[in-house]
Design a protein around this motif. Structure first.
Motif, PDB file in Angstrom:
ATOM      1  N   LEU A   8     -24.837 -18.713 -18.910  1.00 43.34           N
ATOM      2  CA  LEU A   8     -25.070 -18.715 -17.408  1.00 43.34           C
ATOM      3  C   LEU A   8     -24.682 -20.064 -17.172  1.00 43.34           C
ATOM      4  O   LEU A   8     -24.424 -20.946 -17.748  1.00 43.34           O
ATOM      5  CB  LEU A   8     -26.466 -18.340 -16.989  1.00 43.34           C
ATOM      6  N   GLY A  27     -23.383 -14.222 -13.918  1.00 43.17           N
ATOM      7  CA  GLY A  27     -21.789 -14.302 -14.279  1.00 43.17           C
ATOM      8  C   GLY A  27     -21.638 -15.905 -14.712  1.00 43.17           C
ATOM      9  O   GLY A  27     -20.398 -16.229 -14.513  1.00 43.17           O
ATOM     10  N   GLN A  29     -22.525 -19.660 -17.093  1.00 43.83           N
ATOM     11  CA  GLN A  29     -22.810 -20.143 -18.195  1.00 43.83           C
ATOM     12  C   GLN A  29     -24.103 -20.788 -18.442  1.00 43.83           C
ATOM     13  O   GLN A  29     -24.571 -21.199 -17.453  1.00 43.83           O
ATOM     14  CB  GLN A  29     -21.810 -21.059 -18.763  1.00 43.83           C
ATOM     15  N   CYS A  39     -21.292 -17.556 -23.922  1.00 41.81           N
ATOM     16  CA  CYS A  39     -21.487 -16.189 -23.216  1.00 41.81           C
ATOM     17  C   CYS A  39     -21.901 -16.176 -22.022  1.00 41.81           C
ATOM     18  O   CYS A  39     -21.501 -17.460 -21.394  1.00 41.81           O
ATOM     19  CB  CYS A  39     -22.714 -15.346 -24.140  1.00 41.81           C
ATOM     20  N   THR A  40     -22.187 -15.152 -21.071  1.00 48.83           N
ATOM     21  CA  THR A  40     -22.553 -15.187 -19.894  1.00 48.83           C
ATOM     22  C   THR A  40     -23.646 -14.441 -19.543  1.00 48.83           C
ATOM     23  O   THR A  40     -24.140 -13.504 -20.290  1.00 48.83           O
ATOM     24  CB  THR A  40     -21.148 -14.287 -19.395  1.00 48.83           C
ATOM     25  N   THR A  56     -28.878 -10.869 -20.515  1.00 54.72           N
ATOM     26  CA  THR A  56     -27.608 -11.175 -21.089  1.00 54.72           C
ATOM     27  C   THR A  56     -27.608 -10.176 -22.561  1.00 54.72           C
ATOM     28  O   THR A  56     -28.364  -9.347 -22.846  1.00 54.72           O
ATOM     29  CB  THR A  56     -27.558 -12.662 -21.611  1.00 54.72           C
ATOM     30  N   GLY A 132     -17.018 -12.403 -16.054  1.00 51.81           N
ATOM     31  CA  GLY A 132     -17.429 -13.080 -17.451  1.00 51.81           C
ATOM     32  C   GLY A 132     -16.876 -14.458 -17.501  1.00 51.81           C
ATOM     33  O   GLY A 132     -15.688 -14.841 -16.842  1.00 51.81           O
ATOM     34  N   ARG A 133     -17.264 -15.600 -18.464  1.00 55.12           N
ATOM     35  CA  ARG A 133     -16.818 -16.706 -18.387  1.00 55.12           C
ATOM     36  C   ARG A 133     -15.421 -16.879 -18.985  1.00 55.12           C
ATOM     37  O   ARG A 133     -14.773 -17.972 -18.467  1.00 55.12           O
ATOM     38  CB  ARG A 133     -17.657 -17.810 -19.151  1.00 55.12           C
ATOM     39  N   ASP A 160     -17.138 -13.122 -22.692  1.00 50.73           N
ATOM     40  CA  ASP A 160     -17.720 -12.539 -21.461  1.00 50.73           C
ATOM     41  C   ASP A 160     -19.101 -11.765 -21.780  1.00 50.73           C
ATOM     42  O   ASP A 160     -19.658 -11.203 -20.793  1.00 50.73           O
ATOM     43  CB  ASP A 160     -16.478 -11.503 -21.221  1.00 50.73           C
ATOM     44  N   GLY A 163     -22.234 -10.727 -19.502  1.00 47.19           N
ATOM     45  CA  GLY A 163     -21.776 -10.763 -18.351  1.00 47.19           C
ATOM     46  C   GLY A 163     -21.936  -9.447 -17.368  1.00 47.19           C
ATOM     47  O   GLY A 163     -22.182  -8.313 -18.212  1.00 47.19           O
TER      48      GLY A 163
END
Length: 220
Positions: A8, A27, A29, A39-40, A56, A132-133, A160, A163
């Motif tokens: 996040l 959304g 990191q 991840c996201t 998450t 997503g990241r 992602d 996300g």
């Protein structure tokens, strides 16, 4: 459990307390215990006990503590309170944030989430969007939703995971949470999301006091 990390993104905002709080949204990191950001974060909100929580992917778990990237001097801003061991249909985890260090916001980098989709499962043929990241905001139609797993043409890639997914309307993206990014499969459509229905139904089985029970997305 895969040793990927939850993600996040956070931004510092002025606060009246001795230390500034960080703003946590969908959304974005986050820095894990291992110091990796892969991840996201999905939706953020409160539960029955008034705890500040975020959702998450379970396979993003990489250590209990959650930190603000580049601000480890703040110490952990939250901890994983639950990580699902069954990840085929329930690939999710619940993070509980420290209210002395965190402020939640409904407004993520690309999506706003301030409610749960009625029923928690988007219909086949509906349009959905994810953030997503890695790939940012992408949208696509739902091809199937059997077993509460959403297969869509909304592209996701590694990073992602976790996300947020929301339904989309003709005039743009709505604010109704529908699920989180899970994986890519050898199916058509290939992009798989765990539905909000599966997540919330599973949380409910652990009782009204469980972390995340009664999850309500933040509205601010």
């Amino acid at each position: 459990m895969a040793a990927a990390v939850a993600a996040l993104g956070l931004a510092v905002v002025p606060g009246a307390a001795a230390q500034d709080r960080v703003v946590v949204t969908n959304g974005l990191q986050m820095d894990h215990g291992a110091g990796v950001t892969l991840c996201t974060l999905g939706p953020v909100g409160t539960d029955n006990a008034g705890r500040l929580v975020g959702i998450t992917a379970a396979h993003c778990y990489g250590g209990d503590d959650v930190y603000f990237p580049g601000k480890r001097e703040l110490g952990p801003i939250g901890k994983y309170a639950f990580v699902s061991q069954e990840q085929a249909f329930h690939d999710y985890a619940v993070i509980v944030f420290d209210p002395a260090k965190v402020t939640l916001s409904a407004n993520g980098p690309a999506l706003r989430i301030d409610k749960v989709l009625d029923g928690g499962l988007p219909a086949v043929g509906s349009n959905v969007c994810k953030d997503g990241r890695t790939t940012g905001k992408t949208c696509g139609l739902v091809g199937s939703n059997a077993g509460g797993l959403i297969a869509s043409f909304a592209v996701n890639m590694p990073g992602d995971s976790g996300g947020p997914l929301v339904v989309a309307r003709n005039d743009g993206t709505a604010t109704e949470w529908a699920g989180i990014v899970t994986r890519v499969a050898l199916t058509m459509p290939p992009f798989i999301f765990t539905s909000a229905k599966n997540i919330l139904d599973d949380i409910a089985t652990r009782g009204p006091d469980a972390p995340g029970a009664g999850f309500t997305p933040v509205s601010d």
